[in-house]
Design an enzyme around this catalytic site. Structure first.
Site, short mmCIF file in Angstrom:
data_model
loop_
_atom_site.label_atom_id
_atom_site.label_comp_id
_atom_site.label_asym_id
_atom_site.label_seq_id
_atom_site.Cartn_x
_atom_site.Cartn_y
_atom_site.Cartn_z
N LYS A 16 0.83 -1.21 0.00
CA LYS A 16 0.00 0.00 0.00
C LYS A 16 0.86 1.26 0.00
CE LYS A 16 -2.42 -0.72 3.64
NZ LYS A 16 -1.66 -1.93 4.03
N ALA A 26 -2.88 -0.46 12.73
CA ALA A 26 -4.30 -0.60 12.40
C ALA A 26 -4.95 -1.77 13.11
CB ALA A 26 -4.48 -0.74 10.89
N PHE A 65 -3.21 -1.98 6.89
CA PHE A 65 -3.69 -3.34 6.68
C PHE A 65 -4.88 -3.37 5.72
CE2 PHE A 65 -1.64 -3.93 10.98
CZ PHE A 65 -0.53 -4.58 10.47
N PHE A 80 3.84 -7.90 -9.47
CA PHE A 80 5.15 -8.48 -9.18
C PHE A 80 5.70 -9.11 -10.45
CE2 PHE A 80 4.14 -9.35 -4.41
CZ PHE A 80 3.97 -7.99 -4.21
#
Length: 1017
Positions: free
Chosen positions: A467, A721, A752, A841
């Site tokens: 994130k 979080a 999260f 990825f």
């Protein structure tokens, strides 16, 4: 130093007053329009259009100004043979009357013009009061003629400035330094004036010997209304019309030159003598008008020839030197500037008290008004002039620390200037980071906010799904490539995960905050401040229980309210406690024994103390400890424990406060435990909340850093979080929303998965801030989706199973239809559109990427795009930036999940069922009793902050996908009253993480020769 605020006398000589009530309409052509244009370009205002090159009666020549001394001489009339002609008997009287008229007219016009500017300024900004500060030596009137004379001269100059300021309505303050004060003392006083926002102009009324390069260099050029600093002189030479100041003396001379009534077209001006700034200023201004300027020294052999060829001659620093009348051409204009001049038969007895002294002061006040207007303009929103840094991505992608180190960040003050911050709003911590003052919110209070974007994610693997990298890649794309103002707002990383499992939080690859070492280690010390503040409260608790257990009421009272120098008073925080006890008395001796006992006895129940110590390190052996075992603690033994620092309520308060006052109030309301009588005991009751606020006064300011591509980032607060609310600070978001402007973007991150960080962002942070997001960016990875689709477990430090390396569309589809779909639905509960960002990825296949984007759209996402920021930087996130830009144009029907008035039990049930997918929730007996207690204390209307595992939508970390049909167990409930929420503990959540078998610190090292850090990621 003596500071004398002055209210200027509202008087000037009658001859001047008579000219202040009107402006004369002048007839004539505009032969020297180009000259006036040059003057106007540097804010030297001539009286009126069409004026000529002198304010003097024909053939009456001014003897100009230095140190505000002036005398006027009649020019010598010469015949064609060069001999001096005889002046008419009435010439002196006539010339004097004309001179008074011209000077008074100039003064009156300048005052009226400045007064009008002042009226306009105050009408638009009634809260502003322009102020001129005069820095001078304090001259003692001794029995010495020279001292008395000097003092009188200084007084007359100051009186002129004060009188003109009074006419304009300008405030004046005098700063008097001791005669013979050192250069350091002058510089120190100047720095104070520089930093005083109420001062808009500084006049250095000091001896020439005191005006050293260091003194002039110390004066802020923006307040240098006499134009004496090197920068202002450079601006004048360069012709910068927007920033510089024309020296008031030069302005006065040019004003008079512009009113010359002689039928003369000046083609050349000769400056004789002088080497100072006045000569340079006049030369630049006259040359800029297109008039030829020549210079000469008094001992020059060609002086006579130059004088005879000039249309106007300005004599600088002449002293007793004279230009022979036979050298002066008929109709030529002579201006004589010198420090002082002895009157003679031809002198018109005008001194600095006459017109030009006042005219110089009028131009000085005019410069102060200009300075104030510029200051007001600088307070307005400034368009960005962001210079992005170029990236040259390499293949294969180097390590994060190598990439970070390969890029040279911009100096933080340069970045601040590019995004519209003022120098005084910045507190630099080295070259690369700085705190930003909260006064920015006041300065830009009327500025509309930009677009508000939240980055959340699906339920992650233990490795994290990126994130932070998506957040950084998105702002790099928006600012560096789409040229849209954007700000990233990130949490400060805890050293627990940095040295534990997860590593740092600066992003990764070519989407990072730099320098990443500074970001991940200490930063500006905010977490250390929280640790110190939290543990001060903990120490105060144990110390208070010890002293109450070992002292009588009287002894406690005498120590808590001691007699100092024969006086005994309550401190302000003690008076607040008396008020909460219902005691209105303020005199310590007036309290009754019962009131004294109530005041000194907090009577904390050791078994009901909820406040724990904290440490910013993962240390499982501190989860439960025993304190007070030393003999000196007299048997005050109790069990307690440590939390990780970012789980401290003070961290949550830092993240949710919207001002310093709000933070101070929240700190005072922190409940640390319960008394034996069942009442809450607060940090204010302990008397420690003010000291805690002092420790936190710098931590409340967000830290400015930058990305690899030079775009701005605010780093502030760092609550987890899973055990806290997991968002960066309200203040960072608010500051950024003002800075980016209406069409800009602020991208903030929630920790999260969306079920944890995003839910708390909406229900807690948005309630506290009043802000409403425009769009949610939901980060997903093929790796996490495969895990949720039935793939094997992912463990930190272990090799990935082959299912995560090879293409497996069925696992990807399973994860999309379960966890991804559920997280999109959670966002829709709050009425906010969702854009799915697939963090790609190198092991992901095209088929897997396309499948994720396709299913995400069918599940309700506004758009779903692949992101390649890790390997390409902002360029790899352009598709996401475009999708976010488009999504913000759609309506956002934001709503909270529950009203705060809903009972605590029902709020917990709503989150369990609608967000987590549980059938119901189950309260332990302890949780039930806590709810009853919180309702009794009036805490029932606080929002809920669930402490739950981040590895599953449920309370069971091994349950992946979107579990249903479970009962959510609530084993305990605590209250963070200062932060403003109730937090239920779900399952076996711990607030102090532990270290794994092989922590990250095995790879972290320091090169003692280069001081370079290795192993951070």
């Amino acid at each position: 130093m003596i500071e004398i605020p002055t209210t200027p006398e509202d008087s000037v000589p009658p001859s001047v007053i008579s000219q202040l009530s009107f402006l004369r309409e002048e007839q004539g052509n505009m032969k020297l329009a180009s000259f006036r244009s040059a003057c106007n370009s540097l804010r030297v205002y001539t009286s009126h259009p069409g004026s000529r090159f002198s304010g003097l009666f024909r053939r009456c020549f001014p003897v100009g100004i230095t140190n505000n001394r002036l005398a006027i001489r009649a020019g010598s009339a010469t015949t064609s043979s060069g001999t001096r002609s005889t002046l008419p008997a009435n010439f002196g009287k006539q010339c004097k009357e004309e001179l008074w008229s011209e000077y008074n007219y100039s003064v009156g016009e300048a005052v009226q013009r400045t007064k009008a500017a002042m009226v306009t300024l105050l009408r638009r900004n009634p809260e502003i009061q322009p102020l001129l500060a005069i820095l001078q030596h304090l001259v003692l009137l001794l029995c010495s003629a020279c001292l008395i004379s000097k003092a009188g001269e200084d007084d007359s100059i100051l009186e002129i400035n004060k009188k003109i300021a009074g006419k304009v309505g300008l405030n004046v303050t005098q700063i008097c330094l001791a005669t013979g004060c050192s250069e350091d003392e002058i510089v120190e006083e100047l720095l104070k004036l520089n930093n005083d926002p109420k001062v808009h102009g500084v006049y250095l009324h000091l001896p020439a010997a005191s005006l050293t390069s260091r003194v002039l260099g110390a004066l802020n050029p923006e307040k240098d209304v006499d134009g004496t600093t090197d920068l202002n002189m450079g601006r004048l030479v360069r012709g910068d019309a927007s920033e510089g100041f024309v020296p008031p003396v030069a302005g006065a001379v040019l004003d008079l030159l512009g009113k010359h009534d002689a039928p003369l077209k000046v083609k050349s001006v000769l400056l004789v003598g002088g080497e100072g700034p006045l000569r340079l200023a006049l030369q630049c201004l006259i040359e800029r008008s297109g008039v030829e300027v020549n210079t000469s020294h008094w001992n020059s052999k060609s002086l006579q020839t130059q004088v005879m060829q000039a249309d106007a001659v300005v004599l600088l620093g002449a002293g007793n030197m004279e230009v022979p009348p036979t050298w002066i051409r008929p109709e030529a204009l002579i201006i004589h500037c010198e420090p002082a001049l002895k009157p003679d038969d031809d002198a018109i007895g005008l001194s600095s008290r006459s017109g030009v002294g006042y005219l110089t002061a009028a131009y000085r006040t005019q410069n102060v008004i200009h300075s104030c207007n510029r200051w007001i303009q600088n307070q307005q929103y400034r368009p960005w002039r962001l210079r992005s840094l170029k990236l040259l991505p390499l293949t294969p992608v180097p390590s994060d620390i190598e990439i970070s180190r390969a890029q040279t960040p911009k100096p933080v003050d340069q970045l601040a200037e590019e995004i519209g911050l003022l120098p005084e709003e910045l507190e630099a911590y080295g070259r690369n980071k700085a705190k930003v003052q909260l006064s920015l919110l006041d300065r830009l209070h009327s500025q509309p906010d930009g677009n508000y974007v939240l980055v959340a994610g699906i339920t992650p693997t233990p490795l994290g799904e990126g994130k932070s990298t998506v957040t950084i890649g998105l702002v790099q794309a928006l600012s560096a490539h789409l040229k849209l103002n954007s700000f990233a707002c990130l949490r400060q990383p805890s050293q627990g995960p940095t040295f534990g499992v997860k590593g740092g939080a600066a992003g990764g690859g070519y989407a990072q905050v730099i320098p990443m070492e500074e970001f991940n280690l200490h930063l500006t010390g905010d977490i250390h401040a929280i640790t110190a503040a939290n543990n001060l409260v903990a120490a105060a608790i144990d110390a208070r229980m010890l002293h109450e257990a070992t002292q009588s009421d009287k002894a406690l009272f005498n120590r808590l309210v001691p007699t100092v120098n024969g006086v005994r008073t309550f401190s302000p925080i003690q008076i607040s406690r008396l008020r909460r006890l219902g005691i209105s008395k303020t005199e310590p001796t007036s309290l009754t024994p019962q009131e004294v006992s109530a005041f000194v006895r907090l009577d904390l129940d050791p078994s009901k103390i909820t406040w724990q110590r904290v440490l910013d390190t993962n240390d499982r052996f501190l989860r439960k400890i025993t304190v007070g075992q030393a003999s000196t603690e007299k048997g005050q033994i109790r069990e307690t424990g440590f939390d990780i620092a970012v789980a401290s309520e003070i961290m949550a308060i830092l993240a949710l406060s919207d001002s310093l006052k709000d933070m101070k109030d929240r700190l005072a309301h922190m409940v640390v435990g319960t008394s034996r009588s069942g009442g809450p005991v607060t940090a204010e009751d302990l008397g420690v909340s003010g000291a805690v606020a002092v420790l936190m006064k710098d931590a409340i300011k967000p830290t400015l850093m930058q990305t690899l591509e030079g775009t701005p980032v605010f780093v502030h607060a760092g609550p987890f979080a899973n055990i806290a609310h997991g968002n960066s600070s309200v203040l960072a978001d608010k500051l950024a929303l003002k800075l980016v402007g209406r069409d800009g973007f602020v991208v903030t991150e929630a920790g999260f998965g969306a079920d944890i960080g995003m839910e708390k962002f909406f229900n807690i942070k948005c309630r506290a801030s009043g802000l409403r997001p425009n769009v949610v960016v939901l980060v997903a990875t093929v790796r996490a989706l495969k895990m949720h689709g039935g793939g094997p477990n992912v463990s930190a430090g272990a090799p990935l199973p082959r299912e995560y390396i090879n293409e497996n569309l069925s696992l990807v589809a399973g994860g999309c239809h379960s966890n991804l779909k559920k997280q999109i639905q959670i966002a829709h509960l709050f009425g906010v559109p969702v854009v799915v960002a697939l963090n790609v990825f190198k092991t992901d296949t095209r088929a897997e990427i396309d499948l994720v984007c396709q299913i995400a759209k069918t599940c309700g996402a506004s758009d779903a795009v692949p992101c390649h920021h890790w390997s390409q930087g902002g360029r790899g996130c352009l598709e996401l930036a475009q999708a976010v830009k488009e999504a913000t144009r759609r309506p956002s029907n934001f709503q909270f999940l529950y009203p705060t008035e809903m009972p605590i039990v029902e709020k917990i049930r709503t989150i369990a069922q609608k967000v987590y997918g549980a059938n119901d929730m189950e309260l332990s007996p302890e949780a039930k009793s806590k709810i009853d207690y919180y309702n009794q204390q009036g805490y029932g209307s606080l929002p809920i902050c669930m402490a739950k595992t981040h590895l599953s939508l449920s309370h069971m970390a091994d349950k992946k996908g979107a579990p249903t049909g479970f009962i959510l167990p609530i084993r305990d409930i605590r209250a963070s009253v200062g932060a403003g929420f109730i937090y239920p503990l779900v399952g076996t959540m711990s607030t102090m993480p532990g270290l794994p078998t092989r922590p990250c610190f095995y790879d972290i090292d320091l090169d003692p020769d280069t001081e370079e850090i290795t192993g951070l990621f």
